[in-house]
Design a protein around this motif. Structure first.
Motif, short mmCIF file in Angstrom:
data_model
loop_
_atom_site.label_atom_id
_atom_site.label_comp_id
_atom_site.label_asym_id
_atom_site.label_seq_id
_atom_site.Cartn_x
_atom_site.Cartn_y
_atom_site.Cartn_z
N VAL A 572 0.09 -5.90 -3.90
CA VAL A 572 -0.10 -6.45 -2.56
C VAL A 572 -0.62 -5.36 -1.63
O VAL A 572 -0.38 -5.39 -0.43
CB VAL A 572 1.21 -7.05 -2.01
N SER A 573 -1.32 -4.40 -2.21
CA SER A 573 -1.78 -3.25 -1.43
C SER A 573 -2.66 -3.68 -0.27
O SER A 573 -2.69 -3.02 0.78
CB SER A 573 -2.55 -2.28 -2.33
N ILE A 578 -0.06 1.37 2.67
CA ILE A 578 0.81 2.05 1.71
C ILE A 578 1.50 3.26 2.34
O ILE A 578 2.70 3.49 2.14
CB ILE A 578 0.01 2.47 0.46
N ARG A 579 0.77 4.02 3.12
CA ARG A 579 1.37 5.25 3.69
C ARG A 579 2.54 4.92 4.61
O ARG A 579 3.61 5.52 4.50
CB ARG A 579 0.30 6.03 4.45
N SER A 580 2.34 3.95 5.51
CA SER A 580 3.43 3.59 6.42
C SER A 580 4.57 2.93 5.65
O SER A 580 5.74 3.07 6.01
CB SER A 580 2.91 2.66 7.51
N ALA A 584 8.37 4.26 5.74
CA ALA A 584 9.47 3.36 6.14
C ALA A 584 10.53 3.29 5.06
O ALA A 584 11.73 3.26 5.35
CB ALA A 584 8.93 1.97 6.44
N ALA A 585 10.11 3.28 3.78
CA ALA A 585 11.08 3.24 2.68
C ALA A 585 11.93 4.50 2.66
O ALA A 585 13.16 4.43 2.44
CB ALA A 585 10.34 3.07 1.35
N LEU A 586 11.33 5.65 2.89
CA LEU A 586 12.08 6.90 2.92
C LEU A 586 13.07 6.90 4.08
O LEU A 586 14.22 7.35 3.94
CB LEU A 586 11.12 8.09 3.05
N PHE A 587 12.64 6.38 5.22
CA PHE A 587 13.55 6.32 6.37
C PHE A 587 14.73 5.40 6.08
O PHE A 587 15.87 5.72 6.40
CB PHE A 587 12.77 5.83 7.60
N THR A 626 2.50 5.12 -6.45
CA THR A 626 3.18 5.19 -5.15
C THR A 626 4.68 5.22 -5.33
O THR A 626 5.40 5.99 -4.67
CB THR A 626 2.78 3.98 -4.29
N ARG A 627 5.18 4.41 -6.25
CA ARG A 627 6.63 4.37 -6.48
C ARG A 627 7.12 5.69 -7.08
O ARG A 627 8.25 6.12 -6.79
CB ARG A 627 6.97 3.20 -7.38
N VAL A 628 6.31 6.31 -7.91
CA VAL A 628 6.70 7.61 -8.45
C VAL A 628 6.80 8.64 -7.32
O VAL A 628 7.73 9.45 -7.28
CB VAL A 628 5.71 8.08 -9.54
N GLN A 629 5.86 8.58 -6.39
CA GLN A 629 5.91 9.49 -5.24
C GLN A 629 7.18 9.24 -4.42
O GLN A 629 7.85 10.17 -3.98
CB GLN A 629 4.68 9.29 -4.36
N VAL A 630 7.51 7.96 -4.23
CA VAL A 630 8.73 7.63 -3.50
C VAL A 630 9.95 8.15 -4.25
O VAL A 630 10.87 8.72 -3.65
CB VAL A 630 8.83 6.10 -3.30
#
Length: 1021
Positions: A572-573, A578-580, A584-587, A626-630
């Motif tokens: 659903v990119s 993706i960056r925001s 937001a996920a990290l926050f 992206t999920r690996v980066q997260v």
């Protein structure tokens, strides 16, 4: 002066004493006033008592006079008038009714020509009715009921009044209906003990009254409809009604209940939960035998009626137990291992209110209710409605959805009854092609954001299809799913249809995870309308999201094994930045990790942290990279939160080269593995090896440790035919010492993931599923035990009677669960050891496998083999793993992605990426002739040879997840002298290749191939 001086008279207006205080004067005045008020009240009361007494005396005298007049003309109009004026005088009522019965119908209607007769007789009838309701066991009840029956019967009235008889009977009955006719009848029936039903003299007279209105009024009249509604809400809510009636009365009522008039039934009055349950039980007794005779509109109305009742029941009301986190019975899509998963500490602003107490149901009522979810009942409805209108069909699907919601522990049985009965395939096709295929995710999500608007009719169909298809997938093998099966079992939906369906599910699920979070609405479990969920279904939007997600994940799991969807189908990119999203996920993760402790489930995380909800529930909608980066960011945040200094102190341990596994277990089983660890090797002579651990020695230790603990010869792990590991199910594996080893190994794997060290170990998919709290099903069994898998498929499609195979709900095992291929009469022959019979369900040895329950049997066998046998081992492993890696972080990946996270990607080795991230040492640089020749040779390798080179240098044959820039330390090449007879060697602990300076490319190729294929030893030089 006109008057002589004289002393002025002193007048004290406050009393005789001039010393009296103002307060005392006030109190005295109040006391006198109170005394006057009390005296007046006494006088008034005396006057009232006197008036009352005079009235009572006058009334008694009048009643005596009226009683005398009544005695003189019991059967006449004057006597009737006296009876009405005297009201509830039981003696008078008894004498009048007995006289009327004794003298017969003609005496009752003798004065009917008088203008006041109808007015008086209907009041007398009401007095008789109330007397029956108040004292149903009285000796006068029979006579009372006989008179009432004569007065409201159109046939009796017509015999004496001619054409006006039916009108008179209707007038009398209408008078009673407006004064609680059915309520009084219900009181009388309820007061009759069930044990006395067969000998009761009043019931044969009460029951005809319950249906008399349907012979008095036309079927199209409002009185007819109102009487039907009153009968349903008052009579059919009586507990165990069929048990209370004599057989003749039961037959009479059953034959005269006007269920064909259900189409004109007005809204029922509000009734209690227990009355709703008894109404359902009684309807389940009276109506199903008449299904075939009911007109299609009436059957549709009946289905809608019981659907609306089910939708108003609180969760678990049908089980007689409070709604709780522990299910009443195992559901097909639940996993017992999931109950031990740790919850998450998070700040929560909502509070759970205790559910209302639920009624305790009689066993006979429960049995009748269970007929509504029986395979025979559901399949009868499916068969009948298939020949009727689309409205009947939609109403039935809504009913099944309501049954699921109000009876959650029976969900699997309800869906299984449809699948096993043979109708599942056609129903799935019908739901998809008839409703869901035309559904639009935008309209469904619009209903979510504006729940007050008209409901989208496709929502119930979408939910039922999602539930039914997800259930069908539980026992559908991959050969059936992908259409390669030659058996009768086929996938109801084509792969093209599944592509469209899964995208619709993805868009709906993603929208629900992204949408506004109404805490109060989402926390409501019993409301069926308004903001709590879509109109027409009892589920909250949170439950809708969960149903959609389950089916979506099940389809994605098949696509993960054998892709059939187009590229980027699951992403659903284009709908998010993706960056925001990552920020937001990290926050959200930081907020949850630092919040006040309150245990919540993974489902609730989606409410409190929408981005984490997406990553935990539909992670495949976000690119894997992206999920690996997260994931790495979560670990980095954890390191910062711990205050770790990358160059600070570390735990130093000594390890003997000959006992790496045992020493590692002894030294590290309780150590903080998130911190830095230094390794000092002890050689075979007991001497410390020279050198300083800068990270490479630890990797060498770690690689050697993993090689030992995952060695199948040690007995803790077994490998399937793909050489994928899973815990040994043998009984010795669950001994406390071995469970400690599983816990330690889980910590080791957690340390590898925490440090980003790739481990060349492949785990079985069904075991990886347990890391994620997921259940494994029949399709996972093929990779573990192909013979058992084929045997269960044989049983699933067996055209004969499964009972001929003499199977029951047990398995026979010797601890290693060695299974032979299926043969009739013996699905589980044990090849060796002492056999042990294990019940798959309570009393399973006495429950035969039948055509109706064989899918349940297949599920339980698969569940035993894939889950129950390794439950303790898996839990111990996961306990150790979760000490290092937060369970929430793992929820971002599926089984295949977890394997990549552990051991690297199976993608081809990118030579440009590898060469661009290689470091050189000694005399080598990027332009050295040997290096140029080396890269030319390696680029000519096929992928298998390149993987062999990676394994030789790094101990892992797979590239890092995010490219070779993530390999720590970087891939390096150092010169190893000019001796061309020497083979290349490696130091895997530091990812270093030691390459001699070969004079020709041919020699370099030969020596390099010899080294990487012969597994040349580790070089410490």
């Amino acid at each position: 002066m006109f008057f002589p001086q004289e002393r002025k008279r002193q007048i004290n207006l406050g009393g005789s004493s001039s010393n009296t205080s103002l307060a005392s004067i006030t109190d005295q005045a109040k006391a006198r006033r109170t005394e006057r008020i009390q005296l007046k009240r006494q006088n008034d009361s005396a006057t009232q008592i006197q008036a009352w007494w005079r009235g009572v005396a006058a009334m008694r005298a009048t009643r005596v006079q009226m009683r005398q007049v009544f005695e003189q003309d019991v059967a006449g109009l004057t006597g009737l008038r006296c009876l009405v004026l005297m009201g509830r005088d039981e003696e008078v009522l008894a004498k009048w009714s007995e006289t009327m019965v004794e003298r017969g119908e003609s005496s009752l209607y003798a004065a009917a020509s008088q203008p006041s007769w109808l007015v008086l007789v209907r009041q007398a009838c009401f007095l008789l009715l109330r007397s029956v309701a108040a004292s149903p066991q009285s000796s006068n009840v029979v006579a009372h009921l006989q008179v009432i029956n004569m007065l409201v019967s159109p046939d009796v009235a017509s015999r004496h009044l001619g054409t006006k008889g039916r009108e008179a009977a209707g007038n009398i009955l209408l008078y009673l209906l407006r004064r609680g006719f059915y309520t009084s009848l219900a009181e009388a029936i309820r007061s009759t003990p069930i044990a006395d039903a067969k000998t009761s003299k009043s019931l044969p007279l009460l029951i005809p009254l319950t249906t008399v209105a349907f012979s008095v009024y036309p079927a199209t009249s409002q009185e007819y409809a109102d009487s039907f509604a009153a009968l349903i809400s008052s009579i059919l809510t009586i507990p165990l009604l069929p048990n209370r009636l004599p057989l003749q009365s039961l037959t009479h009522m059953s034959s005269r209940l006007p269920f064909a008039a259900l189409t004109s039934l007005p809204p029922l009055p509000e009734i209690t939960i227990i009355d709703r349950l008894h109404l359902l039980a009684n309807l389940a007794t009276f109506i199903p035998p008449r299904y075939a005779a009911l007109p299609a509109p009436a059957l549709t109305a009946y289905v809608k009626l019981i659907t609306s009742i089910f939708n108003t029941l609180p969760p678990n009301a049908l089980e007689g137990a409070p709604a709780a986190s522990t299910p009443q019975s195992r559901s097909y899509d639940s996993d017992s291992e999931d109950e031990s998963r740790p919850t998450v500490s998070v700040v929560s602003t909502f509070s759970a209110t205790p559910p209302p107490p639920l009624p305790v149901l009689d066993a006979r009522t429960q049995k009748r209710l269970q007929t509504l979810i029986s395979p025979s009942h559901l399949n009868t409805l499916l068969s009948i409605t298939q020949k009727q209108s689309d409205a009947s069909r939609r109403a039935l699907f809504d009913l099944i959805l309501a049954l699921e919601g109000s009876w959650p522990s029976k969900r699997s049985e309800i869906l299984g009854a449809i699948v096993v009965g043979g109708a599942g395939t056609s129903v799935i096709k019908e739901l998809w092609r008839g409703s869901v295929r035309r559904a639009n995710a935008s309209s469904i999500l619009q209903e979510y954001t504006r729940p007050s608007t008209a409901s989208d009719a496709s929502i119930p169909a979408l939910l039922f299809l999602a539930d039914l298809y997800n259930h069908a997938l539980l026992t559908m093998g991959d050969d059936e799913f992908f259409g390669s099966s030659t058996t009768s079992g086929r996938n109801p939906l084509s792969l093209d249809e599944l592509t469209v369906f899964s995208r619709l599910l993805l868009d709906v699920a993603f929208g629900l995870y992204q949408g506004p979070q109404d805490t109060d609405a989402m926390d409501t479990s019993t409301s069926t309308t308004g903001t709590s969920g879509p109109k027409g279904v009892r589920f909250t939007w949170e439950e809708v999201r969960e149903k959609v997600t389950k089916c979506l994940v099940a389809i994605h799991a098949r696509d993960s094994r054998r892709p059939f969807t187009p590229p980027d189908h699951w992403l659903v990119s284009n709908q998010i930045d993706i960056r925001s999203f990552v920020e937001a996920a990290l926050f959200e993760e930081q907020q949850i990790s630092t919040g006040n402790a309150r245990a919540v489930t993974t489902r609730q995380i989606a409410r409190l942290a929408p981005r984490l909800g997406i990553l935990h529930n539909i992670p495949f909608s976000i690119p894997f990279s992206t999920r690996v980066q997260v994931f790495r960011s979560f670990i980095y945040s954890d390191i910062l939160a711990r205050g770790e200094d990358p160059h600070g102190s570390r735990l130093n341990i000594t390890v003997r080269r000959e006992h790496i596994a045992q020493d590692g277990f002894d030294r590290l089983r309780d150590a903080d593995l998130k911190g830095r660890i230094g390794i000092q090797f002890i050689d075979q002579f007991g001497e410390e090896e020279a050198g300083i651990d800068g990270g490479g020695v630890f990797k060498e230790f770690f690689t050697s440790l993993c090689r030992e603990v995952f060695d199948t010869d040690r007995g803790l792990w077994l490998a399937n035919k793909k050489n994928e590991l899973y815990p040994n199910p043998h009984t010795y594996a669950v001994e406390p010492h071995n469970l400690n080893w599983y816990r330690f190994i889980g910590r080791i794997i957690g340390k590898a993931m925490y440090e980003g060290i790739l481990v060349d170990i492949a785990f079985a998919g069904f075991f990886l599923a347990k890391w994620l709290g997921k259940q494994s099903f029949l399709d996972d069994l093929a990779s573990l035990d192909p013979e058992l898998y084929n045997g269960l498929l044989f049983l699933k499609h067996y055209s004969g009677n499964p009972e001929d195979l003499s199977l029951n709900f047990t398995v026979a095992t010797d601890g290693a669960f060695s299974i032979s291929y299926y043969r009739p009469m013996s699905l589980f022959p044990v090849d060796f050891g002492v056999t042990k019979t294990i019940n798959l369900i309570p009393n399973g040895s006495n429950i035969p496998v039948t055509k109706e329950n064989r899918l349940q049997y297949i599920y339980y066998v698969s569940h035993y083999r894939l889950s129950r046998q390794i439950k303790q081992q898996s839990e111990a492993f996961f306990e150790g793993l979760s000490e290092i890696i937060d369970h929430k972080w793992l929820k971002m990946f599926n089984q295949q992605e977890l394997q990549i996270l552990i051991g690297g990607t199976d993608s081809p080795v990118d030579m440009d990426d590898l060469q661009g991230n290689t470091q050189y040492g000694g005399v080598f640089d990027a332009n050295h002739p040997t290096i140029i020749a080396f890269w030319r040779v390696v680029r000519s390798f096929d992928q298998e040879q390149r993987r062999s080179l990676l394994r030789f240098v790094t101990s892992c044959s797979r590239p890092p997840l995010l490219g070779f820039k993530e390999l720590i330390p970087n891939f390096a090449i150092r010169d190893a002298g000019s001796d061309e007879l020497r083979l290349p060697t490696s130091s895997t602990c530091v990812n270093l290749l030691k390459l001699p300076r070969y004079s020709s490319e041919k020699v370099l190729r030969t020596k390099l191939m010899q080294a990487i294929t012969a597994n040349a030893g580790f070089d410490l030089s």
